[in-house]
Design an enzyme around this catalytic site. Structure first.
Site, short mmCIF file in Angstrom:
data_model
loop_
_atom_site.label_atom_id
_atom_site.label_comp_id
_atom_site.label_asym_id
_atom_site.label_seq_id
_atom_site.Cartn_x
_atom_site.Cartn_y
_atom_site.Cartn_z
N GLU A 59 0.83 -1.20 0.00
CA GLU A 59 0.00 0.00 0.00
C GLU A 59 0.87 1.26 0.00
OE1 GLU A 59 -2.30 -3.41 1.41
OE2 GLU A 59 -0.36 -2.58 2.00
N ASN A 334 1.63 -7.52 -6.58
CA ASN A 334 1.64 -6.54 -7.65
C ASN A 334 2.38 -7.05 -8.89
OD1 ASN A 334 1.60 -4.21 -9.13
ND2 ASN A 334 3.06 -3.10 -7.86
#
Length: 421
Positions: A59, A334
């Site tokens: 994040e 990711n």
């Protein structure tokens, strides 16, 4: 429902303290920052701050372009960045140093939340991705602090997890000024969870606006020059327990056909670095580590990246990347970092945390999904032996990354509106 939730939080406090003790044994400096978890830290003398909360490393990395845009657009406003994990905290300090005020987010206890808000005095609260803390949300609402969830994502699994407390979650979400979702799917799930439809917009994924560090490509080229520019190299990034063994078995399969191949192995969590290194050595590989050797030598078969925040140069030095958390039901990580560097991506079957991005990459030919760890070696070997397919897949991965940019600008427009600018 909220009273029951708060009572349970207080009853859980002894368990929380025990957890702090356990974590403190793994992270020595963590003991010194326990009070922050209860809203106790010296008041920094802020007023009208912009507060960004990013739970952990992923994040924080997603929030980087947004934080930089906030610093540029509002240079006079103090910036507060909170995290939950020590690795997230370390990443904030690594990226921003003293240019932001950083503390841990307090536990969702009313007195801790009250102390925190009194000390940082935010003008706007920005929650990155998914962190729903009812007492915190209600406290912001009572104080008239606009609260936005940006880069909002919600997997089907998380949606099911919230169902037992749906009434409480719905009430908390009604304290949110705006939900800026990554995709239409995420927006639909937030509506199902109880967020008001008129407060939900789709702005895209901030991670597509992630800047590629200027030095990443040049460092990658330097690394390849050290271990041989023509050597086949693949990377397994953000791996979890249960994945390293599958990755190493895949590498054994690769070495049978390409005996000079190199595997770059980057475990997700620092507390597993040493254990993974021992696993590699016990299996008989010639191994080097980032902390011990600096760079891989020509004789190394596996190089363990036991360092945080250094993946981009290694992605640049690789021919392709497997992104972990996907062979085990973690939900994946990711896929955009290797795509930004035109590197083909391999993932396992479990990518529910990044469903839309991953599916787009797969459908556009920039990523390949393997059904199990047993099939990983064959997929890696196929790509390493077909340089034309490797290059084409990398170009398609980058094209997906390139076409989806612009989320930061859209989110900044929403923030300007929330601040009355």
């Amino acid at each position: 429902m909220r009273l029951l939730y708060t009572l349970l939080m207080y009853l859980a406090t002894p368990v929380i303290v025990l957890r702090l003790l356990t974590r403190g044994m793994r992270h020595g400096s963590y003991h010194q920052r326990w009070p922050e978890r209860f809203g106790v830290f010296p008041a920094p003398g802020l007023s009208g701050s912009l507060w960004v909360h990013a739970v952990s490393v992923g994040e924080v990395n997603a929030a980087v372009p947004l934080i930089k845009a906030l610093k540029q657009a509002y240079p006079q406003a103090p910036l507060v960045v909170t995290t939950v994990t020590p690795t997230g905290s370390e990443r904030v300090r690594q990226l921003f140093g003293d240019s932001v005020f950083h503390v841990y987010l307090p536990y969702d206890l009313p007195f801790a939340v009250r102390r925190f808000l009194q000390r940082v005095r935010p003008r706007l609260a920005i929650i990155v991705e998914t962190e729903i803390w009812p007492n915190l949300y209600f406290a912001c609402h009572r104080r008239g602090i606009p609260l936005m969830i940006v880069n909002a994502r919600l997997s089907e699994r998380s949606l099911r997890g919230y169902r037992p407390a749906r009434g409480l979650v719905r009430a908390a979400l009604r304290c949110v000024s705006l939900v800026s979702a990554q995709s239409r799917t995420d927006a639909a799930r937030y509506r199902m969870l109880g967020a008001p439809t008129e407060r939900i917009v789709v702005s895209g994924n901030l991670k597509f606006d992630m800047p590629v560090p200027d030095h990443a490509r040049s460092k990658g080229e330097a690394l390849r020059a050290q271990w041989g520019p023509l050597r086949p190299v693949w990377m397994a990034a953000s791996t979890h327990e249960g994945e390293e063994l599958a990755v190493l078995e895949a590498h054994l399969e690769v070495l049978q056909r390409l005996p000079d191949a190199l595997l770059l192995l980057a475990p997700r969590h620092p507390d597993r670095f040493r254990m993974v290194e021992h696993l590699v050595r016990n299996l008989g590989f010639s191994v080097g580590t980032r902390s011990g050797d600096g760079i891989a030598a020509p004789g190394h078969q596996v190089f363990v990246i036991d360092a945080m925040g250094e993946l981009m140069p290694f992605f640049a030095a690789s021919d392709l990347a497997f992104v972990g958390g996907s062979l085990v039901p973690i939900g994946g990580h990711n896929v955009l970092e290797p795509a930004a560097l035109s590197r083909p991506v391999l993932v396992g079957p479990h990518t529910f945390n990044f469903d839309d991005i991953t599916q787009t990459m797969v459908s556009q030919g920039g990523a390949m999904r393997v059904a199990s760890g047993e099939l990983l070696g064959a997929a890696v070997l196929h790509l390493l032996r077909d340089r034309a397919a490797l290059g084409q897949m990398g170009e398609r991965a980058h094209a997906v990354f390139d076409s989806e940019q612009g989320a930061v600008g859209r989110v900044m427009t929403l923030i300007d509106h929330a601040l009355g600018e």
